[in-house]
Design a protein around this motif. Sequence first.
Motif, mmCIF file in Angstrom:
data_model
loop_
_atom_site.group_PDB
_atom_site.id
_atom_site.type_symbol
_atom_site.label_atom_id
_atom_site.label_comp_id
_atom_site.label_asym_id
_atom_site.label_seq_id
_atom_site.Cartn_x
_atom_site.Cartn_y
_atom_site.Cartn_z
ATOM 1 N N LEU A 91 0.852 -1.187 0.000
ATOM 2 C CA LEU A 91 0.000 0.000 0.000
ATOM 3 C C LEU A 91 0.894 1.246 0.000
ATOM 4 N N PRO A 92 0.496 2.290 -0.724
ATOM 5 C CA PRO A 92 1.354 3.479 -0.837
ATOM 6 C C PRO A 92 1.297 4.371 0.402
ATOM 7 N N THR A 93 1.767 3.856 1.531
ATOM 8 C CA THR A 93 1.913 4.704 2.707
ATOM 9 C C THR A 93 3.027 5.708 2.448
ATOM 10 N N ARG A 94 3.163 6.681 3.317
ATOM 11 C CA ARG A 94 4.170 7.720 3.102
ATOM 12 C C ARG A 94 5.587 7.162 3.170
ATOM 13 N N VAL A 95 5.821 6.223 4.057
ATOM 14 C CA VAL A 95 7.140 5.600 4.120
ATOM 15 C C VAL A 95 7.405 4.768 2.869
ATOM 16 N N ALA A 96 6.371 4.052 2.384
ATOM 17 C CA ALA A 96 6.530 3.255 1.168
ATOM 18 C C ALA A 96 6.836 4.142 -0.029
ATOM 19 N N LEU A 97 6.188 5.298 -0.118
ATOM 20 C CA LEU A 97 6.446 6.224 -1.218
ATOM 21 C C LEU A 97 7.869 6.778 -1.140
ATOM 22 N N ALA A 98 8.311 7.095 0.079
ATOM 23 C CA ALA A 98 9.685 7.586 0.245
ATOM 24 C C ALA A 98 10.699 6.512 -0.131
ATOM 25 N N ARG A 99 10.367 5.264 0.193
ATOM 26 C CA ARG A 99 11.250 4.150 -0.168
ATOM 27 C C ARG A 99 11.364 4.009 -1.681
ATOM 28 N N ARG A 100 10.313 4.395 -2.385
ATOM 29 C CA ARG A 100 10.327 4.349 -3.854
ATOM 30 C C ARG A 100 10.861 5.645 -4.462
ATOM 31 N N ARG A 101 11.417 6.507 -3.610
ATOM 32 C CA ARG A 101 12.043 7.762 -4.035
ATOM 33 C C ARG A 101 11.040 8.728 -4.660
ATOM 34 N N ILE A 102 9.823 8.699 -4.144
ATOM 35 C CA ILE A 102 8.818 9.679 -4.535
ATOM 36 C C ILE A 102 8.882 10.826 -3.536
ATOM 37 N N ASN A 103 9.104 12.012 -4.040
ATOM 38 C CA ASN A 103 9.339 13.171 -3.188
ATOM 39 C C ASN A 103 8.120 13.473 -2.328
ATOM 40 N N ASN A 104 8.291 13.378 -1.036
ATOM 41 C CA ASN A 104 7.229 13.677 -0.076
ATOM 42 C C ASN A 104 7.893 14.191 1.196
ATOM 43 N N PRO A 105 7.831 15.478 1.442
ATOM 44 C CA PRO A 105 8.562 16.046 2.588
ATOM 45 C C PRO A 105 8.038 15.600 3.943
ATOM 46 N N ASP A 106 6.796 15.131 4.000
ATOM 47 C CA ASP A 106 6.190 14.745 5.272
ATOM 48 C C ASP A 106 5.864 13.255 5.252
ATOM 49 N N VAL A 107 6.502 12.480 6.119
ATOM 50 C CA VAL A 107 6.237 11.041 6.188
ATOM 51 C C VAL A 107 5.513 10.668 7.474
ATOM 52 N N LEU A 108 5.075 11.669 8.238
ATOM 53 C CA LEU A 108 4.358 11.381 9.479
ATOM 54 C C LEU A 108 2.957 10.844 9.184
ATOM 55 N N CYS A 109 2.467 10.025 10.095
ATOM 56 C CA CYS A 109 1.125 9.454 9.965
ATOM 57 C C CYS A 109 0.084 10.574 9.939
ATOM 58 N N PRO A 110 -0.774 10.610 8.929
ATOM 59 C CA PRO A 110 -1.791 11.681 8.855
ATOM 60 C C PRO A 110 -2.888 11.542 9.906
ATOM 61 N N MET A 111 -2.977 10.378 10.543
ATOM 62 C CA MET A 111 -4.036 10.154 11.526
ATOM 63 C C MET A 111 -3.638 10.617 12.933
ATOM 64 N N CYS A 112 -2.314 10.578 13.229
ATOM 65 C CA CYS A 112 -1.888 10.939 14.583
ATOM 66 C C CYS A 112 -0.717 11.923 14.612
ATOM 67 N N SER A 113 0.031 12.007 13.508
ATOM 68 C CA SER A 113 1.206 12.906 13.403
ATOM 69 C C SER A 113 2.232 12.645 14.500
ATOM 70 N N VAL A 114 2.340 11.397 14.929
ATOM 71 C CA VAL A 114 3.273 11.042 15.994
ATOM 72 C C VAL A 114 4.474 10.270 15.466
ATOM 73 N N ALA A 115 4.238 9.344 14.527
ATOM 74 C CA ALA A 115 5.307 8.492 14.007
ATOM 75 C C ALA A 115 5.207 8.424 12.488
#
Length: 235
Positions: A91-115
């Motif tokens: 699933l294209p989570t923010r960490v997965a997208l970053a691992r695929r070198r897709i530029n995304n400055p924010d990798v924090l969880c959108p539901m809690c912004s903690v991790a």
Amino acid sequence: MFSGRWYRSPRTVEELSELQDLERMLSEGNMAQNSDKWVWDDGAAGTFTVSGFKELIREGVNGMQDLHMKWEGWVPIKVNLITWRAERDRLPTRVALARRRINNPDVLCPMCSVADEDIRHLMVGCEFAYGVWTVICKWCKLDPFFAYDYDDLLMLYKNVHAGKWRKKIIRGIVMIITWVIWNTRNAKVFQNSSTNIIDVVAEVKSRSFLWLKHRSKFKSIVWQDWSSYPLYMCL
């Protein structure tokens, strides 16, 4: 050896070499007198079956992975697929997208912004997801359990004893929760929608009720009883 208008003499050394190789293979072949037939080369009886093909995919593609998902017919295919992708971390989570070198400055969880948002955090570690699972376990009258990874959620049905359909219902509910959490996350990311645990649990209950009622043998289940305990008809 060859005749017909389609044949022409080889014009290059490569074509001549290929023609000689073809003639050698044909001359070495052993032509039987039996009728031709299709054979499924799976190392077993040679007969194709869908179940055998699925097992071949699991063994060949997944290799040494320890996968736990079991597809459920009473749950729509789109929900099965989300669960299938979640277990394989596709699933294209923010960490997965970053691992695929897709530029995304924010990798924090959108539901809690903690991790950072990977599949483990989104479905297990996030306080939002934890709240959903806690309410669902109370609804299903399951003992509290500790989930370290998403695979642990797929094994939740093992806490249910007696009856094949009791386990199938719990497996399906886990899939539906995965699907609803993922859709809720997407609505938060792309539409800035606000939501809460109660809304997610209510959607899980209503969708699982409708799908089980119309896609299984339990055509006569009653919403009032289902909303209190989803395994009431399997007692």
